[in-house]
Design an enzyme around this catalytic site. Structure first.
Site, PDB file in Angstrom:
ATOM      1  N   ASN A  94      16.014 -14.387  -1.561  1.00  0.00           N
ATOM      2  CA  ASN A  94      15.085 -14.397  -2.948  1.00  0.00           C
ATOM      3  C   ASN A  94      16.003 -13.637  -3.588  1.00  0.00           C
ATOM      4  OD1 ASN A  94      12.758 -15.563  -1.339  1.00  0.00           O
ATOM      5  ND2 ASN A  94      11.616 -13.607  -1.255  1.00  0.00           N
ATOM      6  N   ARG A 142       7.017 -21.800   0.350  1.00  0.00           N
ATOM      7  CA  ARG A 142       7.364 -21.751  -1.563  1.00  0.00           C
ATOM      8  C   ARG A 142       5.506 -22.458  -1.180  1.00  0.00           C
ATOM      9  NH1 ARG A 142      11.297 -25.390  -4.761  1.00  0.00           N
ATOM     10  NH2 ARG A 142      10.441 -24.134  -6.004  1.00  0.00           N
ATOM     11  N   GLY A 145      13.151 -21.224 -18.406  1.00  0.00           N
ATOM     12  CA  GLY A 145      12.241 -20.927 -18.079  1.00  0.00           C
ATOM     13  C   GLY A 145      12.325 -19.722 -18.635  1.00  0.00           C
ATOM     14  N   ASP A 164      -8.190 -11.294  10.651  1.00  0.00           N
ATOM     15  CA  ASP A 164      -8.439 -11.171   9.402  1.00  0.00           C
ATOM     16  C   ASP A 164      -9.925 -10.232   9.304  1.00  0.00           C
ATOM     17  OD1 ASP A 164      -7.082 -11.948   6.121  1.00  0.00           O
ATOM     18  OD2 ASP A 164      -8.596 -10.349   6.699  1.00  0.00           O
ATOM     19  N   VAL A 203       0.924 -16.061   4.123  1.00  0.00           N
ATOM     20  CA  VAL A 203       1.674 -16.702   4.992  1.00  0.00           C
ATOM     21  C   VAL A 203       1.300 -17.152   6.381  1.00  0.00           C
ATOM     22  CG1 VAL A 203       3.296 -15.663   6.126  1.00  0.00           C
ATOM     23  CG2 VAL A 203       2.744 -15.460   3.731  1.00  0.00           C
ATOM     24  N   THR A 245       2.244  -6.968   1.745  1.00  0.00           N
ATOM     25  CA  THR A 245       3.174  -5.513   1.761  1.00  0.00           C
ATOM     26  C   THR A 245       3.582  -5.556   0.267  1.00  0.00           C
ATOM     27  OG1 THR A 245       5.501  -7.670   2.096  1.00  0.00           O
ATOM     28  CG2 THR A 245       4.820  -6.315   4.146  1.00  0.00           C
ATOM     29  N   CYS A 262       6.511 -12.841  -5.262  1.00  0.00           N
ATOM     30  CA  CYS A 262       7.867 -12.465  -3.683  1.00  0.00           C
ATOM     31  C   CYS A 262       9.395 -12.493  -4.642  1.00  0.00           C
ATOM     32  CB  CYS A 262       8.213 -13.960  -2.808  1.00  0.00           C
ATOM     33  SG  CYS A 262       6.601 -14.681  -2.155  1.00  0.00           S
TER      34      CYS A 262
HETATM   35  C1  UGA Z   1       9.593 -17.950  -3.053  1.00  0.00           C
HETATM   36  C2  UGA Z   1      11.095 -18.362  -2.236  1.00  0.00           C
HETATM   37  O1  UGA Z   1      11.225 -19.076  -2.836  1.00  0.00           O
HETATM   38  C3  UGA Z   1      10.549 -18.695  -0.997  1.00  0.00           C
HETATM   39  O2  UGA Z   1      12.024 -19.408  -0.558  1.00  0.00           O
HETATM   40  C4  UGA Z   1       9.979 -17.582   0.247  1.00  0.00           C
HETATM   41  O3  UGA Z   1       9.445 -17.375   0.976  1.00  0.00           O
HETATM   42  C5  UGA Z   1       8.412 -17.363  -1.146  1.00  0.00           C
HETATM   43  O4  UGA Z   1       9.141 -16.663  -2.503  1.00  0.00           O
HETATM   44  C6  UGA Z   1       8.168 -15.690   0.031  1.00  0.00           C
HETATM   45  O5  UGA Z   1       9.156 -14.835   0.036  1.00  0.00           O
HETATM   46  O6  UGA Z   1       7.765 -15.207   0.443  1.00  0.00           O
HETATM   47  P1  UGA Z   1       7.599 -18.855  -4.486  1.00  0.00           P
HETATM   48  O7  UGA Z   1       7.995 -17.350  -4.617  1.00  0.00           O
HETATM   49  O8  UGA Z   1       6.624 -19.547  -3.795  1.00  0.00           O
HETATM   50  O9  UGA Z   1       8.663 -19.031  -2.999  1.00  0.00           O
HETATM   51  O10 UGA Z   1       8.339 -19.399  -5.613  1.00  0.00           O
HETATM   52  P2  UGA Z   1       9.988 -20.231  -6.078  1.00  0.00           P
HETATM   53  O11 UGA Z   1       9.371 -22.104  -5.953  1.00  0.00           O
HETATM   54  O12 UGA Z   1      10.432 -19.807  -5.331  1.00  0.00           O
HETATM   55  O13 UGA Z   1       9.301 -19.764  -7.910  1.00  0.00           O
HETATM   56  C7  UGA Z   1       9.219 -18.437  -8.201  1.00  0.00           C
HETATM   57  C8  UGA Z   1       9.608 -18.245  -9.479  1.00  0.00           C
HETATM   58  O14 UGA Z   1      10.681 -18.647  -9.738  1.00  0.00           O
HETATM   59  C9  UGA Z   1       8.697 -19.119 -10.004  1.00  0.00           C
HETATM   60  O15 UGA Z   1       8.177 -18.203 -11.310  1.00  0.00           O
HETATM   61  C10 UGA Z   1       9.231 -19.987 -10.778  1.00  0.00           C
HETATM   62  O16 UGA Z   1       8.639 -20.628 -11.954  1.00  0.00           O
HETATM   63  C11 UGA Z   1      10.683 -19.633 -10.769  1.00  0.00           C
HETATM   64  N1  UGA Z   1      11.671 -20.864 -10.773  1.00  0.00           N
HETATM   65  C12 UGA Z   1      11.933 -21.055  -9.898  1.00  0.00           C
HETATM   66  C13 UGA Z   1      12.475 -20.672 -12.402  1.00  0.00           C
HETATM   67  O17 UGA Z   1      12.004 -20.545 -13.417  1.00  0.00           O
HETATM   68  N2  UGA Z   1      13.012 -21.603 -12.035  1.00  0.00           N
HETATM   69  C14 UGA Z   1      13.859 -22.257 -11.070  1.00  0.00           C
HETATM   70  O18 UGA Z   1      14.553 -23.269 -11.330  1.00  0.00           O
HETATM   71  C15 UGA Z   1      12.877 -22.505  -9.644  1.00  0.00           C
END
Ligand code: UGA
Length: 471
Positions: free
Chosen positions: A231, A157, A276, A34, A15, A89, A283
């Protein structure tokens, strides 16, 4: 563009680093702090500590100029108008976020404050953190008029964080004072006016001069809730579609068709409906737990979140059972595992379903050859190479003579597989796809046994039906 703001970003993780280079990209003067000296040295020397698209490019463009790196928090605070806190966090034992890093940083800020500052929470934090930050400042003798606390959650993301920062769906500013809201508007002005998108070297994305980024000012408490609720909602969408995928399998329906059909309803939307192995990463799992903990603390019944988590855990077990059913026994079998990261386009393995599944395979006596385009180095720490676990240099090296191939992460490279070559390489042509990257009919045409999520399993003639053999 409006006058540049001097910004300090504390924390150079996913971040913090992304925010720091992006603030420099939109014209601000940034110092990124940092406490990890080695990391700061790497960044100063032009190194890129994390895998994130466009990060090398922006670090090369702004490193040492628009964004500098230091371990000296006091000096960085003194020279800045806005101080963004972007430290970890992690999830504590109760599910609540552990805010000790935030608290330590705030105490240090309090000791260095030398004029009006806006302190911005960028880390994902529970509601009332801004209140707690104010209390720590007060306990350290800082006058209330010397600072404001703002909650400005990030919605990035991993993998596409830079483009999302510069082309956000929304910017949320939780500020309880006009002065602080004003400074935040100035910081994001190049995005909200659209002027950034007109620059010759601006990174392309969804926003433009005609359709600039939207900024919503709310109370600090609302901003804190917006982050966790968003989230949790995304996690709920994923668990929902995964539960539907299990139902789809029992009636020979196809979850990809179902998701496409549901997603066409603009009220539902197509995103986060990919069935999946369930959600992972740093997150979603942590935030669902923290939100649930908050609800409990506030005496609010939010059992829905419990179910979201339960479905997510169950999804991994179901996949493991599919592997076992397809291979009959696991002891002594050799399995190729494609993917270690929690999703494609990242090297992050935190709460990755792939890691959990590989661990279970090893425990069950199988040997595993794993490959991931970016996450192997990080995976070594959690899953050290051994007689039973090897890391391969590529897909086909992993697949060589394996009894089955598992797809655990949605890397594009795994979707673009040369199927004929794969078939020649594997000992048995069995593919168990936890990310639905392939088309069942195409796999059948190539003679594979193909088992995926929420779609009928495919068995070439005479291969037998592993579902019927499942114990
Ligand atoms: C997530 C949120 O999407 C962001 O908006 C947020 O800012 C971030 O957390 C955070 O709080 O910092 P991220 O953890 O990078 O982002 O990843 P995602 O793309 O959301 O995917 C999360 C998980 O869900 C992955 O394991 C992915 O494979 C899975 N996923 C995602 C699915 O199984 N199906 C989907 O349709 C989408």
């Amino acid at each position: 563009m409006s006058k540049p703001v001097s910004i300090c970003v504390i924390g150079s993780g996913y971040v913090g680093l992304v925010a720091a280079v992006c603030f420099a990209e939109i014209g601000h003067q940034v110092v990124c702090v940092d406490k990890n000296e080695a990391k700061v040295k790497t960044l100063r020397d032009g190194g890129v500590p994390i895998f994130e698209r466009h990060l090398p490019e922006l670090l090369a463009r702004h490193g040492g100029r628009g964004v500098t790196f230091t371990t000296d928090l006091a000096a960085a605070v003194e020279q800045s108008e806005a101080i963004f806190i972007a430290v970890g966090t992690p999830q504590g034992d109760t599910g609540a976020a552990d805010l000790s890093h935030v608290e330590a940083v705030v105490s240090q800020i309090a000791r260095s404050i030398n004029g009006y500052k806006v302190i911005v929470e960028k880390s994902t934090v529970p509601v009332h953190t801004s209140e707690r930050i104010r209390r720590v400042m007060h306990l350290n003798g800082v006058a209330a008029e010397s600072y404001d606390v703002v909650s400005n959650p990030e919605f990035l993301r991993e993998g596409t964080a830079i483009v999302q920062f510069l082309h956000p769906d929304r910017i949320i500013v939780g500020a309880n004072s006009n002065r602080a809201a004003g400074l935040m508007r100035r910081i994001y002005e190049p995005l909200t006016s659209g002027s950034y998108y007109e620059l010759p070297n601006s990174l392309p994305g969804a926003c433009s001069l005609q359709c600039p980024a939207k900024l919503l000012v709310t109370s600090a408490q609302s901003a804190e809730i917006i982050k966790h609720a968003s989230n949790a909602f995304l996690a709920m969408k994923i668990s929902f579609i995964n539960a539907v995928s299990n139902l789809a399998e029992t009636v020979d329906a196809n979850i990809e068709e179902i998701s496409a059909g549901m997603g066409l309803d603009t009220r539902i939307g197509p995103s986060f409906l990919r069935a999946g192995l369930g959600y992972g990463g740093s997150c979603l799992p942590k935030d669902v737990a923290a939100f649930q903990w908050l609800a409990e603390q506030q005496g609010v019944n939010f059992q829905l979140l419990d179910e979201v988590r339960r479905i997510n855990e169950h999804q991994k077990e179901l996949f493991f059972n599919k592997v076992r059913a397809a291979l009959w026994t696991l002891r002594g079998k050799r399995v190729a595992a494609l993917g270690l990261a929690f999703k494609g386009d990242t090297d992050d393995i935190r709460d990755s379903a792939a890691i959990g599944i590989i661990k279970k395979l090893l425990e069950a006596g199988a040997s595993v050859t794993a490959y991931d385009p970016a996450a192997m180095e990080r995976a070594h720490e959690l899953l050290p190479p051994s007689e039973k676990l090897r890391y391969a240099g590529g897909i086909f090296e992993a697949a060589q003579d394996a009894d089955a191939l598992l797809i655990l992460t949605d890397w594009k490279e795994f979707a673009d597989l040369d199927l004929e070559r794969l078939k020649q390489t594997l000992r048995f042509p069995i593919v168990i796809d936890g990310r639905n990257l392939h088309q069942p009919q195409q796999m059948l045409d190539h003679g594979f046994t193909y088992i995926s999520i929420g779609r009928p399993a495919i068995y070439p003639p005479h291969a037998g039906d592993a579902r019927k053999l499942a114990v």
